[in-house]
Scaffold this active site. Structure first.
Site, short mmCIF file in Angstrom:
data_model
loop_
_atom_site.label_atom_id
_atom_site.label_comp_id
_atom_site.label_asym_id
_atom_site.label_seq_id
_atom_site.Cartn_x
_atom_site.Cartn_y
_atom_site.Cartn_z
N ARG A 105 -1.88 -0.08 2.21
CA ARG A 105 -0.24 0.07 2.07
C ARG A 105 0.23 1.21 3.07
O ARG A 105 -0.60 1.98 2.92
CB ARG A 105 -0.06 0.58 0.46
CG ARG A 105 0.06 -0.70 -0.36
CD ARG A 105 0.81 -0.14 -1.84
NE ARG A 105 0.56 1.18 -2.07
CZ ARG A 105 1.43 1.37 -3.38
NH1 ARG A 105 2.06 0.65 -3.96
NH2 ARG A 105 1.11 2.50 -3.74
N ASP A 204 -9.87 4.89 -3.99
CA ASP A 204 -10.51 6.33 -3.84
C ASP A 204 -11.52 6.42 -5.06
O ASP A 204 -12.46 6.95 -5.00
CB ASP A 204 -9.26 7.27 -3.72
CG ASP A 204 -8.87 7.16 -2.32
OD1 ASP A 204 -9.28 6.70 -1.55
OD2 ASP A 204 -7.78 8.06 -2.18
C1 PRP Z 1 -4.16 -0.52 -3.46
C2 PRP Z 1 -4.65 -1.56 -4.47
C3 PRP Z 1 -3.87 -2.75 -3.94
C4 PRP Z 1 -2.38 -2.22 -3.44
C5 PRP Z 1 -1.40 -2.43 -4.59
O1 PRP Z 1 -4.65 -0.76 -2.03
O2 PRP Z 1 -5.97 -2.03 -4.53
O3 PRP Z 1 -4.46 -3.43 -2.88
O4 PRP Z 1 -2.46 -0.87 -3.29
O5 PRP Z 1 -0.06 -1.94 -4.15
P1 PRP Z 1 1.13 -3.06 -3.94
O6 PRP Z 1 1.04 -3.99 -5.27
O7 PRP Z 1 2.09 -2.15 -4.03
O8 PRP Z 1 0.99 -3.69 -2.70
P2 PRP Z 1 -4.55 0.39 -0.97
O9 PRP Z 1 -3.30 -0.08 -0.18
O10 PRP Z 1 -4.24 1.80 -1.54
O11 PRP Z 1 -5.77 0.32 -0.12
P3 PRP Z 1 -7.40 0.59 -0.62
O12 PRP Z 1 -7.66 -0.38 -1.58
O13 PRP Z 1 -7.95 0.34 0.71
O14 PRP Z 1 -7.60 2.08 -1.13
N1 URA Z 2 -2.64 1.45 -5.60
C1 URA Z 2 -3.34 2.20 -6.40
O1 URA Z 2 -4.75 2.07 -6.17
N2 URA Z 2 -2.62 2.67 -7.53
C2 URA Z 2 -1.51 2.50 -7.71
O2 URA Z 2 -1.07 2.93 -9.04
C3 URA Z 2 -0.59 1.89 -6.79
C4 URA Z 2 -1.45 1.23 -5.80
#
Ligand code: PRP
Ligand code: URA
Length: 210
Positions: A105, A204
């Protein structure tokens, strides 16, 4: 709520999600819980797997007995956090193929940015389970499923451990044909599009990054 949405009420799932939420739960336990919850949810999400009778010889006699029929499975985690759920599903269905969709995101706009896509080929005849522990705005899930459909995927299920109402609405309206499985529905998103009360940043916490 649309009939394609399934929200879990099982006490084991509720208990384990509460442990995930605790900020004092460390990486090792967090990972284990994510896998266990994915397995419990997968047990329900796969209840429509087709069966066929095959001949089996027991120590007593020969009988016809039900086994999972040919329909092939694919598990597709949304990177990174969706990866944490794969082991739990593979414990149930060890022969499933695994694809990957990379999304992150944008920190300002919260819009998903795709950086990787590799799916089992051919994908058309497979039942596809897309995994991501967090369904927040729904942008990542909607885009990932758009991408899978563009590659020919048709029979798609989506599993999230925690969802915000905003994301659940967006996903079920964008993809009414997709069965959506949610461990727990939370209250809302905050100004940074994080789920409240949520569990923080799932990626994370699974990978110990910050
Ligand atoms: C997080 C989570 C989803 C997304 C959800 O990933 O694992 O993929 O955010 O958010 P949304 O519904 O608003 O799209 P992130 O983008 O933090 O990436 P990561 O898993 O690599 O940390
Ligand atoms: N992605 C996450 O990992 N946590 C949240 O709460 C929203 C998006």
């Amino acid at each position: 709520m649309n009939s394609n949405v399934h929200i879990f009420e099982h006490p084991l799932i509720k208990h384990k999600i509460s442990m995930l939420r605790d900020k004092n739960t460390g990486t090792n336990e967090f990972r284990r819980l994510i896998e266990e919850i994915a397995m419990l949810m997968g047990y329900e999400a796969l209840r429509d797997l087709p069966l066929m009778d095959v001949e089996i010889e027991t120590p007593i006699e020969t009988c016809m007995a039900p086994m999972i029929a040919g329909r092939k499975l694919a598990i597709v985690p949304i990177l990174r956090a969706g990866l944490g759920m794969v082991g739990g599903l593979l414990a149930l269905t060890p022969t499933a193929k695994v694809g990957h969709i990379g999304m992150y995101r944008d920190e300002e706009t919260h819009e998903p940015q795709e950086y990787y896509c590799k799916l089992p080929n051919p994908i058309e005849e497979r039942t596809i389970i897309v995994t991501d522990p967090m369904l927040a705005t729904g942008g990542s899930a909607v885009d990932a499923i758009n991408q899978i459909k563009a590659h020919g995927g048709r029979n798609i299920k989506f599993m999230a451990i925690i969802a915000a109402p905003e994301g659940l609405k967006k996903l079920s309206e964008a993809h009414p044909d997709v069965q959506i499985y949610v461990g727990q529905l939370d209250r809302c998103l905050n100004e940074n599009a994080y789920i409240c009360p949520g569990l923080g940043d799932a990626g994370d916490r699974i990978f110990g990054t910050k």
